[in-house]
Design a protein around this motif. Sequence first.
Motif, PDB file in Angstrom:
ATOM      1  N   ASP A   1      -8.852   1.163   1.720  1.00  0.00           N
ATOM      2  CA  ASP A   1      -8.358   0.362   0.601  1.00  0.00           C
ATOM      3  C   ASP A   1      -9.487   0.024  -0.363  1.00  0.00           C
ATOM      4  O   ASP A   1      -9.274  -0.077  -1.578  1.00  0.00           O
ATOM      5  CB  ASP A   1      -7.705  -0.917   1.117  1.00  0.00           C
ATOM      6  CG  ASP A   1      -6.398  -0.653   1.849  1.00  0.00           C
ATOM      7  OD1 ASP A   1      -5.714   0.325   1.492  1.00  0.00           O
ATOM      8  OD2 ASP A   1      -6.080  -1.412   2.767  1.00  0.00           O
TER       9      ASP A   1
ATOM     10  N   PRO B   1      -4.435   7.126 -11.353  1.00  0.00           N
ATOM     11  CA  PRO B   1      -3.360   6.734 -10.432  1.00  0.00           C
ATOM     12  C   PRO B   1      -2.861   5.321 -10.704  1.00  0.00           C
ATOM     13  O   PRO B   1      -3.606   4.464 -11.198  1.00  0.00           O
ATOM     14  CB  PRO B   1      -4.028   6.820  -9.057  1.00  0.00           C
ATOM     15  CG  PRO B   1      -5.158   7.787  -9.228  1.00  0.00           C
ATOM     16  CD  PRO B   1      -5.651   7.562 -10.629  1.00  0.00           C
TER      17      PRO B   1
ATOM     18  N   ASN C   1       2.461   7.140  -6.735  1.00  0.00           N
ATOM     19  CA  ASN C   1       1.514   8.193  -7.106  1.00  0.00           C
ATOM     20  C   ASN C   1       1.910   9.564  -6.577  1.00  0.00           C
ATOM     21  O   ASN C   1       1.439  10.585  -7.093  1.00  0.00           O
ATOM     22  CB  ASN C   1       0.109   7.819  -6.617  1.00  0.00           C
ATOM     23  CG  ASN C   1      -0.496   6.698  -7.432  1.00  0.00           C
ATOM     24  OD1 ASN C   1      -0.299   6.621  -8.639  1.00  0.00           O
ATOM     25  ND2 ASN C   1      -1.226   5.805  -6.781  1.00  0.00           N
ATOM     26  N   ALA C   2       2.793   9.599  -5.580  1.00  0.00           N
ATOM     27  CA  ALA C   2       3.281  10.886  -5.067  1.00  0.00           C
ATOM     28  C   ALA C   2       4.120  11.622  -6.102  1.00  0.00           C
ATOM     29  O   ALA C   2       4.376  12.819  -5.958  1.00  0.00           O
ATOM     30  CB  ALA C   2       4.096  10.669  -3.797  1.00  0.00           C
TER      31      ALA C   2
ATOM     32  N   TYR D   1       0.021  10.410 -13.824  1.00  0.00           N
ATOM     33  CA  TYR D   1       0.682   9.524 -12.871  1.00  0.00           C
ATOM     34  C   TYR D   1       1.663   8.616 -13.603  1.00  0.00           C
ATOM     35  O   TYR D   1       1.374   8.114 -14.690  1.00  0.00           O
ATOM     36  CB  TYR D   1      -0.354   8.672 -12.146  1.00  0.00           C
ATOM     37  CG  TYR D   1      -1.346   9.467 -11.338  1.00  0.00           C
ATOM     38  CD1 TYR D   1      -1.129   9.708  -9.983  1.00  0.00           C
ATOM     39  CD2 TYR D   1      -2.491   9.990 -11.937  1.00  0.00           C
ATOM     40  CE1 TYR D   1      -2.047  10.438  -9.237  1.00  0.00           C
ATOM     41  CE2 TYR D   1      -3.412  10.725 -11.198  1.00  0.00           C
ATOM     42  CZ  TYR D   1      -3.182  10.947  -9.845  1.00  0.00           C
ATOM     43  OH  TYR D   1      -4.089  11.682  -9.115  1.00  0.00           O
TER      44      TYR D   1
ATOM     45  N   ASN E   1      -2.372   1.808  -9.942  1.00  0.00           N
ATOM     46  CA  ASN E   1      -3.244   1.028  -9.057  1.00  0.00           C
ATOM     47  C   ASN E   1      -2.894  -0.453  -9.006  1.00  0.00           C
ATOM     48  O   ASN E   1      -3.748  -1.289  -8.686  1.00  0.00           O
ATOM     49  CB  ASN E   1      -4.707   1.196  -9.491  1.00  0.00           C
ATOM     50  CG  ASN E   1      -4.978   0.624 -10.876  1.00  0.00           C
ATOM     51  OD1 ASN E   1      -4.061   0.171 -11.563  1.00  0.00           O
ATOM     52  ND2 ASN E   1      -6.233   0.640 -11.292  1.00  0.00           N
TER      53      ASN E   1
ATOM     54  N   ARG F   1       0.835  -1.203   0.000  1.00  0.00           N
ATOM     55  CA  ARG F   1       0.000   0.000   0.000  1.00  0.00           C
ATOM     56  C   ARG F   1       0.870   1.253   0.000  1.00  0.00           C
ATOM     57  O   ARG F   1       0.610   2.211  -0.738  1.00  0.00           O
ATOM     58  CB  ARG F   1      -0.908   0.016   1.228  1.00  0.00           C
ATOM     59  CG  ARG F   1      -1.827   1.229   1.291  1.00  0.00           C
ATOM     60  CD  ARG F   1      -2.526   1.376   2.634  1.00  0.00           C
ATOM     61  NE  ARG F   1      -3.278   0.204   3.007  1.00  0.00           N
ATOM     62  CZ  ARG F   1      -2.909  -0.655   3.965  1.00  0.00           C
ATOM     63  NH1 ARG F   1      -1.769  -0.458   4.631  1.00  0.00           N
ATOM     64  NH2 ARG F   1      -3.660  -1.697   4.251  1.00  0.00           N
ATOM     65  N   ASN F   2       1.923   1.256   0.812  1.00  0.00           N
ATOM     66  CA  ASN F   2       2.823   2.400   0.868  1.00  0.00           C
ATOM     67  C   ASN F   2       3.525   2.619  -0.467  1.00  0.00           C
ATOM     68  O   ASN F   2       3.799   3.771  -0.855  1.00  0.00           O
ATOM     69  CB  ASN F   2       3.856   2.204   1.972  1.00  0.00           C
ATOM     70  CG  ASN F   2       3.239   2.234   3.362  1.00  0.00           C
ATOM     71  OD1 ASN F   2       2.134   2.775   3.546  1.00  0.00           O
ATOM     72  ND2 ASN F   2       3.921   1.671   4.340  1.00  0.00           N
TER      73      ASN F   2
ATOM     74  N   ASP G   1       1.259   4.485  -2.780  1.00  0.00           N
ATOM     75  CA  ASP G   1       1.279   5.909  -2.436  1.00  0.00           C
ATOM     76  C   ASP G   1       2.573   6.570  -2.910  1.00  0.00           C
ATOM     77  O   ASP G   1       2.554   7.713  -3.401  1.00  0.00           O
ATOM     78  CB  ASP G   1       1.137   6.087  -0.918  1.00  0.00           C
ATOM     79  CG  ASP G   1      -0.236   5.682  -0.405  1.00  0.00           C
ATOM     80  OD1 ASP G   1      -1.195   5.672  -1.207  1.00  0.00           O
ATOM     81  OD2 ASP G   1      -0.346   5.371   0.796  1.00  0.00           O
ATOM     82  N   SER G   2       3.691   5.861  -2.764  1.00  0.00           N
ATOM     83  CA  SER G   2       4.983   6.428  -3.151  1.00  0.00           C
ATOM     84  C   SER G   2       5.072   6.682  -4.645  1.00  0.00           C
ATOM     85  O   SER G   2       5.608   7.712  -5.086  1.00  0.00           O
ATOM     86  CB  SER G   2       6.121   5.497  -2.712  1.00  0.00           C
ATOM     87  OG  SER G   2       6.175   5.390  -1.315  1.00  0.00           O
TER      88      SER G   2
ATOM     89  N   ARG H   1     -10.100   2.502  -3.276  1.00  0.00           N
ATOM     90  CA  ARG H   1      -9.183   2.525  -4.420  1.00  0.00           C
ATOM     91  C   ARG H   1      -9.549   1.499  -5.493  1.00  0.00           C
ATOM     92  O   ARG H   1      -8.987   1.531  -6.581  1.00  0.00           O
ATOM     93  CB  ARG H   1      -7.764   2.201  -3.955  1.00  0.00           C
ATOM     94  CG  ARG H   1      -7.158   3.155  -2.968  1.00  0.00           C
ATOM     95  CD  ARG H   1      -5.664   2.942  -2.997  1.00  0.00           C
ATOM     96  NE  ARG H   1      -5.054   3.055  -1.697  1.00  0.00           N
ATOM     97  CZ  ARG H   1      -3.844   3.566  -1.501  1.00  0.00           C
ATOM     98  NH1 ARG H   1      -3.153   4.003  -2.524  1.00  0.00           N
ATOM     99  NH2 ARG H   1      -3.343   3.630  -0.301  1.00  0.00           N
TER     100      ARG H   1
END
Length: 583
Positions: free
Chosen positions: A418, A401, A373-374, A385, A403, A366-367, A370-371, A421
């Motif tokens: 979650d 994003p 998509n950041a 993205y 995914n 999950r992280n 996020d990383s 998403r």
Amino acid sequence: MKQPHFILLTGILALAITAFPQTGGKAKTAVTVIAIDAPMEGPAWARLERQVLDTSTPALIEFYRKYYDSRGYVQCVLRWGADDGPDDAFENFAGWPELHALGGGDEVLRLYLKGHDGMIQQYTAAKTTQVPAGLHGMYYKEFSAQADWMHLGEGLRVFNRMGLSVPNDPKYRDRARRFAGLYMAEDPEAPNYDPRHKLIRSLINGSRGPMLRTATSLDWVGDPVDISKFTAGHAERNYDEMLAHYAEYGDVAGDSFLNLVATTLPLDAYLVTGEAKYKTWIVDYVDAWLERMKQNNGIIPSFVDLDGKIGGPDGKWWGNAYGWGFSPVNPVTGRRENRNRIPRALVGFNNALFVTGDQKYVDAWRNMIDSVNANAVTGNGPKQYPTMYGPNGWYGWQAQPWNVGVVEVWYWSMKPADLERTGKDPWIAYLQGQNAGYPETALQNDLKTVSLVSSAGLFAHVEQDHRRDGGLLNARLRYFDPARKRAGLPEDVGALISEMTDTSTVVTLVNLNRMLPRTVVVQGGAYGEHRIESAEVNGRTINVNRSDFTVKLAPGAGGKIILKMKRYSEKPTETFPEDVARN
């Protein structure tokens, strides 16, 4: 023949009239037996389930008779390589183990076991004339001599699911141990694993060990062949274009996230032996990858050199074939195509979750989402993205994003955030009460695919799908037939899950036979990894407190039950529940 996309019938139970404990066996808690005799009109989905199970078996028998001989040998052009190699031949039985484990005919089991053994003999005897690794047999010690774990995983799709039906088969158990040993530094002829650096030494590996040199196109494609009479998998028009397709696949030495799929082999062995060493190896290897992600800003690297350094001396963490920066030229179109295979790494995270129940593996993925998509950018248009990373930074831009793995992360965590998403997945929508017709629609689509089609112009691809990647089965519930001492729904029984949360499962079970009773054993998880704490039946709560319980269905009886569960709390195993084993 096109094989049906069998949905996992991961739901079962019904209205109980009586419930009583049944003692015996080695379980700490007695088996709970729930008797159900409330009449229930057979729903459409249950009748369709039975149709899929009943019509698939004769269709697959016809498939086998058309494409396999009496020895279990597949009738195709035997080839080495990523285009139409052994993995594609073995994938012809993809879905067969799941079909039998759901309740398909015993002939399905008999035939895919025979065909699997036959093809192992066939590819052991088959030899290349130019590819070094296959000169003495494309298979060695009943395992692929050398390949990457995208293709190894595909070729093992059948073997990895056999334990669902035959966990006590001596041949299966022996192979599970030996295959795991190939990646646990137990076989001196296959030094694939470096226990000091906790890495698999090459992207290409197998029973003859790792490839530590630059791979050639020949290594990937196989011996020269005239493809004028066949349909090439990547639309190549001749052998030279087949070679050109793999011209940029040379970087293979060092570890790759693709090798995380290899964790399925020790898990296979763990599920049938329970030996701690297999769990230890899985945790050690996956945890090493978690540490690399931590050092790499939360993103899994695609290249770790033989000294354990992320990205090697130059820090190219995105390197190697199939890596974050892998965009080779397609010789048919002349254009570069983005071909990273990040999704395959999910298998390793899943396997570590199976053996530990630790959500840190889910958190890590999950992280990473996020990383990635950041790094989105905004310009004159909508936010973009990235999906790839190379020497010049992020690329492969898209409007939505990144995914990869969002459905898996939700399924493993069951967290509302979650769920948000996952998008418009029809199955997930059904579980949220938003797509009531999904079961019937999905099953009707399955029925449409149960028919023979001609595939005569292919190499080893008779007919297959690529929805699986070498991992094991995820299922909230599984079912067993104690009367026949086998996996799968008993005859005439339909089952359906209609709701799932982190701690609960709503299931329905029905006996479509109005003359005969049926008994079914319900298990939490594909491998008993979930504990069923209690069953709420018609307002009454019945204690279970173990990974399985038994339901006795009167003729024409059925209903709905709410299960309270503790997920990933039990030691996973392929051993059948005791009510199945002793009856």
